[in-house]
Every structure is written in structure tokens, then in C-alpha cells.
Design an enzyme around this catalytic site. Structure first.
Site, mmCIF file in Angstrom:
data_model
loop_
_atom_site.group_PDB
_atom_site.id
_atom_site.type_symbol
_atom_site.label_atom_id
_atom_site.label_comp_id
_atom_site.label_asym_id
_atom_site.label_seq_id
_atom_site.Cartn_x
_atom_site.Cartn_y
_atom_site.Cartn_z
ATOM 1 N N GLY A 43 -16.488 25.122 -42.201
ATOM 2 C CA GLY A 43 -17.221 24.321 -41.216
ATOM 3 C C GLY A 43 -18.698 24.586 -41.422
ATOM 4 N N LYS A 44 -19.464 23.509 -41.561
ATOM 5 C CA LYS A 44 -20.864 23.675 -41.955
ATOM 6 C C LYS A 44 -21.651 24.553 -40.982
ATOM 7 C CE LYS A 44 -23.078 20.661 -44.117
ATOM 8 N NZ LYS A 44 -22.953 21.306 -45.423
ATOM 9 N N GLY A 175 -33.072 24.181 -57.919
ATOM 10 C CA GLY A 175 -33.835 24.772 -56.814
ATOM 11 C C GLY A 175 -34.055 23.775 -55.698
ATOM 12 N N ASP A 198 -18.556 28.987 -58.298
ATOM 13 C CA ASP A 198 -18.098 28.060 -57.255
ATOM 14 C C ASP A 198 -19.286 27.776 -56.344
ATOM 15 O OD1 ASP A 198 -16.881 26.666 -55.226
ATOM 16 O OD2 ASP A 198 -15.553 28.287 -54.589
ATOM 17 N N ASP A 204 -25.018 25.504 -47.261
ATOM 18 C CA ASP A 204 -24.922 26.158 -45.948
ATOM 19 C C ASP A 204 -25.453 27.591 -46.020
ATOM 20 O OD1 ASP A 204 -23.832 23.873 -44.879
ATOM 21 O OD2 ASP A 204 -21.767 24.523 -45.199
HETATM 22 N N1 LIG Z 1 -25.877 26.586 -60.053
HETATM 23 C C1 LIG Z 1 -26.821 27.161 -59.301
HETATM 24 N N2 LIG Z 1 -27.675 28.054 -59.847
HETATM 25 C C2 LIG Z 1 -28.640 28.650 -59.118
HETATM 26 N N3 LIG Z 1 -28.851 28.385 -57.811
HETATM 27 C C3 LIG Z 1 -28.042 27.498 -57.211
HETATM 28 C C4 LIG Z 1 -26.985 26.825 -57.919
HETATM 29 N N4 LIG Z 1 -26.362 26.001 -57.066
HETATM 30 C C5 LIG Z 1 -26.987 26.149 -55.868
HETATM 31 N N5 LIG Z 1 -28.001 27.037 -55.954
HETATM 32 C C6 LIG Z 1 -28.927 27.433 -54.873
HETATM 33 O O1 LIG Z 1 -28.398 26.975 -53.637
HETATM 34 C C7 LIG Z 1 -29.268 26.012 -53.029
HETATM 35 C C8 LIG Z 1 -28.445 24.929 -52.344
HETATM 36 O O2 LIG Z 1 -27.544 24.364 -53.271
HETATM 37 P P1 LIG Z 1 -27.166 22.806 -53.305
HETATM 38 O O3 LIG Z 1 -26.139 22.674 -54.382
HETATM 39 O O4 LIG Z 1 -28.389 21.974 -53.420
HETATM 40 O O5 LIG Z 1 -26.533 22.590 -51.856
HETATM 41 P P2 LIG Z 1 -25.189 21.799 -51.410
HETATM 42 O O6 LIG Z 1 -24.127 22.842 -51.360
HETATM 43 O O7 LIG Z 1 -25.530 21.220 -50.072
HETATM 44 O O8 LIG Z 1 -24.967 20.743 -52.446
HETATM 45 C C9 LIG Z 1 -30.126 25.488 -54.167
HETATM 46 O O9 LIG Z 1 -31.392 25.035 -53.687
HETATM 47 C C10 LIG Z 1 -30.262 26.725 -55.048
HETATM 48 O O10 LIG Z 1 -31.285 27.587 -54.574
HETATM 49 C C1 LIG Z 2 -24.486 17.524 -50.252
HETATM 50 O O1 LIG Z 2 -23.869 17.968 -49.058
HETATM 51 C C2 LIG Z 2 -22.743 17.186 -48.671
HETATM 52 C C3 LIG Z 2 -22.298 17.687 -47.293
HETATM 53 O O2 LIG Z 2 -22.068 19.063 -47.305
HETATM 54 C C4 LIG Z 2 -21.663 17.292 -49.743
HETATM 55 O O3 LIG Z 2 -20.555 16.503 -49.377
HETATM 56 C C5 LIG Z 2 -22.243 16.813 -51.070
HETATM 57 O O4 LIG Z 2 -21.281 16.994 -52.092
HETATM 58 C C6 LIG Z 2 -23.508 17.587 -51.421
HETATM 59 N N1 LIG Z 2 -24.152 16.994 -52.587
HETATM 60 C C7 LIG Z 2 -24.399 17.657 -53.719
HETATM 61 C C8 LIG Z 2 -25.137 16.907 -54.777
HETATM 62 O O5 LIG Z 2 -24.045 18.817 -53.897
#
Ligand SMILES: Nc1ncnc2c1ncn2[C@@H]1O[C@H](COP(=O)(O)OP(=O)(O)O)[C@@H](O)[C@H]1O
Ligand SMILES: *[C@@H]1O[C@H](CO)[C@@H](O)[C@H](O)[C@H]1NC(C)=O
Length: 257
Positions: A43-44, A175, A198, A204
Site C-alpha cells: 500500500g503506497k 535519478g 527489484d 514510495d
Molecule cells: N535502478 C535504479 N538505480 C538506482 N536508483 C534507483 C533505481 N531505481 C530507482 N532508483 C531510485 O529510486 C527513486 C524512485 O524510483 P522510481 O523508479 O522513479 O519510482 P517508482 O517506483 O515510483 O517508479 C529514483 O529517483 C532513484 O533515486
Molecule cells: C509510477 O508509479 C505508478 C504508481 O505507483 C506505477 O504504477 C508506475 O509503474 C510507475 N512508473 C514507472 C515508470 O516506474
């Protein structure tokens, strides 16, 4: 009840993840062997809350769970992580998922528009202090593609035009970009390269850590807050699972505190 001061207050959802691992999906009506099963906490809103608490923030969750064993164990999960549960209610009606909003008692509001909808109520842009979303959410809200830093800067500028005072768009391994209404420049904060195992729940973890830093270091520059939140989220992507991969303060480098 006596008044309590919290560093971080999270209003949002609590979901119990029932995770089965199997080689393939069953066909309709078919029973197949799986090789692993676990129950996880997700849950977010709750994810963000747990991450902030594990870093040491005095944290409370505002949510409703069911009057059932999952609800009971979720409340225990909050307690085990040092999260205040006085505002976690239980109901026998079905629970509804909501977008997560994080409020700290330092009046700073971090808004995470997830799940994003294109016609988001315009008030959300104006009332949040930090509007934080990922690439796909930024894309959905602005209607333009967000797949690199340049496009994220443009989407961020559009969100500023809609009334946000500060925007952070996270971009996984690229980033994030940070934009402020008072400054005409946008800053790219690169992520430290890591071997991702993963990435579920990275966003979150990032937002939970962001809330922690904003609450504990109110004068820290937002780029530095974003850099440190990115380091925390970067640790979370190096292990499997969502909350199970979120680091505690003790797991992190001292320079992050
Ligand atoms: N493969 C990765 N390598 C390094 N940092 C990561 C990676 N994936 C996510 N992060 C870190 O986590 C933050 C949030 O990840 P992101 O994938 O943008 O969020 P979401 O889970 O909402 O898609 C990024 O801004 C980065 O700092
Ligand atoms: C952005 O966040 C949404 C909601 O958590 C998720 O469904 C989606 O896959 C994320 N997008 C990326 C590019 O990670």
C-alpha cells in the site's frame, strides 16, 4: 488523548500483498504447483510511512483497515516498526484505495499523485508544498512524453505553471529532477548506479525518505534532500520485496544523517 507532535503523518492506503510464485500463470480454473508464497505489507501510503519510521521519524499513519486478520496484522506491522496506530481505524465495510498524501507537522505537504488521473483536481497542484511523481505519472498529468531528463524538466515546468511550488519527478536509475517556482532553473539529481534486483516500491521509499529529511532537516536544500532520498531508495532496489527491502537508519551510511 493528549496532543502528540509527529514528524511525519501519512494519510493513505494499507494493502496486504499475497504473493505466490509459480513458473507460469494458471489457466482459468486450473490448479498448479507454486514454489513459494508469502504475505507482505504494501500500500503506497503505508510503504512511505514505514520508510520514514525506519529512518527514525516519529510517524503516525491515518488509514482504515478491515475488521479481519489482515487488518489486525497490519496494525501489528505498524507497531513493530514504531508507527503510531491511534489513527488507524477498523471497519467491517470494504476498504477503498486512495492516493497518498503525506503531511508533516512542519506544515509541509508532500503530494504523490498515485494512482494518477489526467484530470486531477487543480487544487492539488496549488496546495501541496512538494509535488512528487514518477515519469509515468508526470506523463499522464501533462500529456507529454517523459522519458529523459530534458522531457522531465519540461513536464516539471508545466506542473509549476499549474500552481505547484516545488516539483520532483523521479526517473528510476536516472535519478530525479527538482524544480522550484521561485527559481528559473531545474536541477537534475543523478542516482548512484546500483545493481537493481527489484525496483517495486522504490518511489514510495523515495517519498518516505523525503518526508523524513524534510521533517528532520527543515533547512536542508531540496536538491540535497532529493539526493539523500535517492540514496535510500537506491538501497531498496538492491533487495527483493517492497517494505522488506526498505533500509533502517542502521543500514545506511552515517553521512546520510
Ligand atoms: N535502478 C535504479 N538505480 C538506482 N536508483 C534507483 C533505481 N531505481 C530507482 N532508483 C531510485 O529510486 C527513486 C524512485 O524510483 P522510481 O523508479 O522513479 O519510482 P517508482 O517506483 O515510483 O517508479 C529514483 O529517483 C532513484 O533515486
Ligand atoms: C509510477 O508509479 C505508478 C504508481 O505507483 C506505477 O504504477 C508506475 O509503474 C510507475 N512508473 C514507472 C515508470 O516506474
Amino acid at each position: 488523548m493528549t496532543e502528540e507532535a509527529f514528524d511525519v503523518i501519512v494519510v493513505g492506503s494499507c494493502m496486504t500483498d499475497l504473493v505466490s510464485q509459480s513458473q507460469r500463470l494458471p489457466k482459468e480454473g486450473e490448479t498448479i504447483h507454486g514454489h513459494n508464497f508469502f504475505i507482505g505489507f504494501g500500500g503506497k501510503g503505508a510503504n512511505q510511512c514505514i520508510q520514514a519510521a525506519r529512518l527514525g521519524a516519529k510517524t503516525t499513519m491515518v488509514a482504515k483497515v478491515g475488521k479481519d486478520s489482515f487488518g489486525e496484522s497490519y496494525i501489528q506491522n505498524f507497531k513493530d516498526n514504531g508507527v503510531h496506530t491511534g489513527f488507524v481505524g477498523q471497519t467491517s465495510d470494504a476498504a477503498t484505495g486512495v492516493a497518498s498524501i503525506i503531511v508533516t507537522d512542519a506544515v509541509t505537504t508532500i503530494f504523490n499523485p498515485a494512482p494518477a488521473i489526467p484530470d486531477l483536481d487543480p487544487d492539488f497542484y496549488r496546495v501541496s508544498d512538494v509535488f512528487c511523481c514518477n515519469e509515468s505519472e508526470a506523463e499522464l498529468l501533462t500529456g507529454s512524453s517523459v522519458s529523459n531528463v530534458e522531457e522531465a524538466r519540461c513536464a516539471g515546468q508545466e506542473l509549476l505553471r499549474r500552481g505547484c511550488s516545488t516539483v520532483i519527478i523521479t526517473m528510476g536509475p536516472q535519478g530525479c529532477v527538482v524544480l522550484k517556482a521561485q527559481e528559473s532553473t531545474s536541477k537534475h539529481v543523478p542516482a548512484t548506479p546500483v545493481t537493481a534486483v527489484d525496483t517495486t516500491g522504490a518511489g514510495d521509499s523515495f517519498i518516505g525518505a523525503l518526508a523524513f529529511y524534510v521533517a528532520h532537516y527543515p533547512t536542508m536544500r531540496l536538491e540535497e534532500v532529493a539526493r539523500r532520498a535517492g540514496q535510500v531508495a537506491g538501497v531498496s532496489v538492491q533487495a527483493m520485496g517492497t517494505q522488506s527491502s526498505y533500509p533502517h537508519k542502521r543500514d545506511l551510511a552515517a553521512e546520510l544523517f
